[in-house]
Design a protein around this motif. Structure first.
Motif, PDB file in Angstrom:
ATOM      1  N   PRO A 195       0.888  -1.293   0.127  1.00  0.00           N
ATOM      2  CA  PRO A 195      -0.152   0.010  -0.069  1.00  0.00           C
ATOM      3  C   PRO A 195       0.887   1.360   0.140  1.00  0.00           C
ATOM      4  O   PRO A 195       2.054   1.199   0.302  1.00  0.00           O
ATOM      5  N   TRP A 196       0.445   2.463  -0.320  1.00  0.00           N
ATOM      6  CA  TRP A 196       0.970   3.885  -0.503  1.00  0.00           C
ATOM      7  C   TRP A 196       0.997   4.044   1.047  1.00  0.00           C
ATOM      8  O   TRP A 196       0.118   3.987   1.653  1.00  0.00           O
ATOM      9  N   ARG A 197       2.382   4.167   1.507  1.00  0.00           N
ATOM     10  CA  ARG A 197       2.624   4.766   2.724  1.00  0.00           C
ATOM     11  C   ARG A 197       2.862   6.219   2.669  1.00  0.00           C
ATOM     12  O   ARG A 197       3.686   6.766   2.318  1.00  0.00           O
ATOM     13  N   VAL A 198       1.578   6.948   3.426  1.00  0.00           N
ATOM     14  CA  VAL A 198       1.669   8.391   3.447  1.00  0.00           C
ATOM     15  C   VAL A 198       1.851   8.944   5.164  1.00  0.00           C
ATOM     16  O   VAL A 198       1.172   8.681   5.757  1.00  0.00           O
ATOM     17  N   ALA A 199       3.059   9.349   5.040  1.00  0.00           N
ATOM     18  CA  ALA A 199       3.274  10.078   6.452  1.00  0.00           C
ATOM     19  C   ALA A 199       2.729  11.635   6.226  1.00  0.00           C
ATOM     20  O   ALA A 199       3.144  12.373   5.497  1.00  0.00           O
ATOM     21  N   VAL A 200       1.828  11.622   7.145  1.00  0.00           N
ATOM     22  CA  VAL A 200       1.240  13.114   7.330  1.00  0.00           C
ATOM     23  C   VAL A 200       1.623  13.670   8.514  1.00  0.00           C
ATOM     24  O   VAL A 200       1.547  13.369   9.760  1.00  0.00           O
ATOM     25  N   HIS A 201       2.514  14.932   8.347  1.00  0.00           N
ATOM     26  CA  HIS A 201       3.181  15.699   9.409  1.00  0.00           C
ATOM     27  C   HIS A 201       2.321  16.517  10.220  1.00  0.00           C
ATOM     28  O   HIS A 201       1.626  17.187   9.683  1.00  0.00           O
ATOM     29  N   HIS A 202       2.701  16.781  11.565  1.00  0.00           N
ATOM     30  CA  HIS A 202       1.648  17.661  12.186  1.00  0.00           C
ATOM     31  C   HIS A 202       2.224  19.023  11.423  1.00  0.00           C
ATOM     32  O   HIS A 202       3.232  19.383  11.339  1.00  0.00           O
ATOM     33  N   PRO A 203       1.075  19.964  11.407  1.00  0.00           N
ATOM     34  CA  PRO A 203       1.150  21.129  10.671  1.00  0.00           C
ATOM     35  C   PRO A 203       1.900  22.050  11.367  1.00  0.00           C
ATOM     36  O   PRO A 203       2.606  22.971  10.525  1.00  0.00           O
ATOM     37  N   THR A 204       2.297  22.032  12.558  1.00  0.00           N
ATOM     38  CA  THR A 204       2.929  23.319  13.240  1.00  0.00           C
ATOM     39  C   THR A 204       4.120  22.559  14.122  1.00  0.00           C
ATOM     40  O   THR A 204       5.071  23.421  14.421  1.00  0.00           O
ATOM     41  N   ASP A 205       3.957  21.367  14.674  1.00  0.00           N
ATOM     42  CA  ASP A 205       4.931  20.805  15.816  1.00  0.00           C
ATOM     43  C   ASP A 205       5.680  19.875  14.788  1.00  0.00           C
ATOM     44  O   ASP A 205       5.624  18.649  14.633  1.00  0.00           O
TER      45      ASP A 205
END
Length: 290
Positions: A195-205
């Motif tokens: 599967p596509w592994r998508v790392a979603v980073h916190h927008p500010t921290d």
């Protein structure tokens, strides 16, 4: 699988989306990264010998798109190339034909009352989607509450991506990712076969570990991560709003996820109520501005 509640509002599994706690286990690095100004392809190679892996970036007047295709070898390079050109042409056509900043676009002509919404089927679909999202968000997404009239910008980019993705599927390509800024839609598997592994980073921290999604179908829409303040208007007052630093929404369709993210960014915490009634869409981040 349970995920850290400090990094997302819900731990429910989306259809064909697996939520991975990056802090609990060791996993291979992500294929894609979103958020924290790190919207990039982490890796593009490593495909199986019987696959054709392609990466292509295209610029329009308002956006940059990256397409990652992972096609079966038997489809052939000619058909894959034609599918890629078709998808790119669709992205450019949406920009020229429906962009509100294009003076001769259908949207601009609609704003000038030169045509009606039902003059062209795709235009009618775009208008209907905007109306549906206005109802779904209690008016916080309102394409008509802008100077000059109808402006579908809050979901137009996602709509363009989904139309381009439909062109890929029509050509027989069912494993792909299409990215635009902090938004993406994926289908099928990445070049490595999983599967596509998508790392979603916190927008500010930036110190927080990313929330990792393993996706075989779905989309991630984001509003606010560019750092520009005042780019989203409160449709009830007409004034720029900054209740949140950023909002990220995941779900099946990027146009809808984009619209939800824009509305959530405008409404602030009150908008979380939209996702508690069995919706296929969930907010990953709705971060307060400090």
């Amino acid at each position: 699988m349970r995920i850290d509640q400090r990094r997302a509002h819900w731990a429910d599994e989306q259809p064909r989306t697996r939520w991975v706690d990056q802090t609990a286990f060791h996993h291979p690095r992500p294929d894609l990264r979103l958020g924290a100004r790190r919207h990039r392809v982490e890796r593009a190679g490593g495909g199986a010998y019987d696959r054709i892996s392609v990466r292509h970036t295209v610029h329009t007047s308002t956006a940059e798109y990256t397409l990652l295709l992972n096609a079966p070898d038997w489809l052939g390079h000619r058909i894959v190339g034609e599918a890629l050109r078709d998808a790119v042409a669709e992205l450019r056509a949406v920009d020229l034909t429906y962009g509100p900043n294009q003076p001769d676009s259908l949207v601009s002509r609609l704003r000038r009352d030169e045509i009606s919404p039902d003059s062209y089927p795709p235009l009618a679909d775009l208008v209907d989607r905007c109306a549906a999202m206005r109802a779904a968000t209690d008016g916080w997404f309102d394409a008509w509450a802008v100077p000059g009239g109808f402006d579908p910008g809050g979901l137009l980019g996602g709509w363009a991506v989904e139309r381009a993705a439909a062109r890929l599927r029509a050509a027989g390509i069912h494993d792909y990712a299409v990215l635009s800024g902090a938004d993406l839609t994926v289908r099928g598997h990445a070049a490595h076969g999983g599967p596509w592994r998508v790392a979603v980073h916190h927008p500010t921290d930036t110190r927080r570990a990313p929330l990792v999604l393993e996706m075989t179908a779905g989309a991630v829409g984001t509003s606010g991560v560019t750092g520009r303040r005042g780019h989203v208007v409160d449709p009830h007052t007409g004034e720029p709003t900054d209740r949140l630093a950023a909002a990220t929404v995941v779900g099946p369709d990027l146009a809808v996820a984009d619209a939800y993210a824009t509305a959530l960014y405008a409404a602030g915490p009150a908008g979380l109520a939209w996702f508690r009634t069995g919706s296929d869409y969930r907010p990953l981040f709705a971060h307060h501005r400090r």
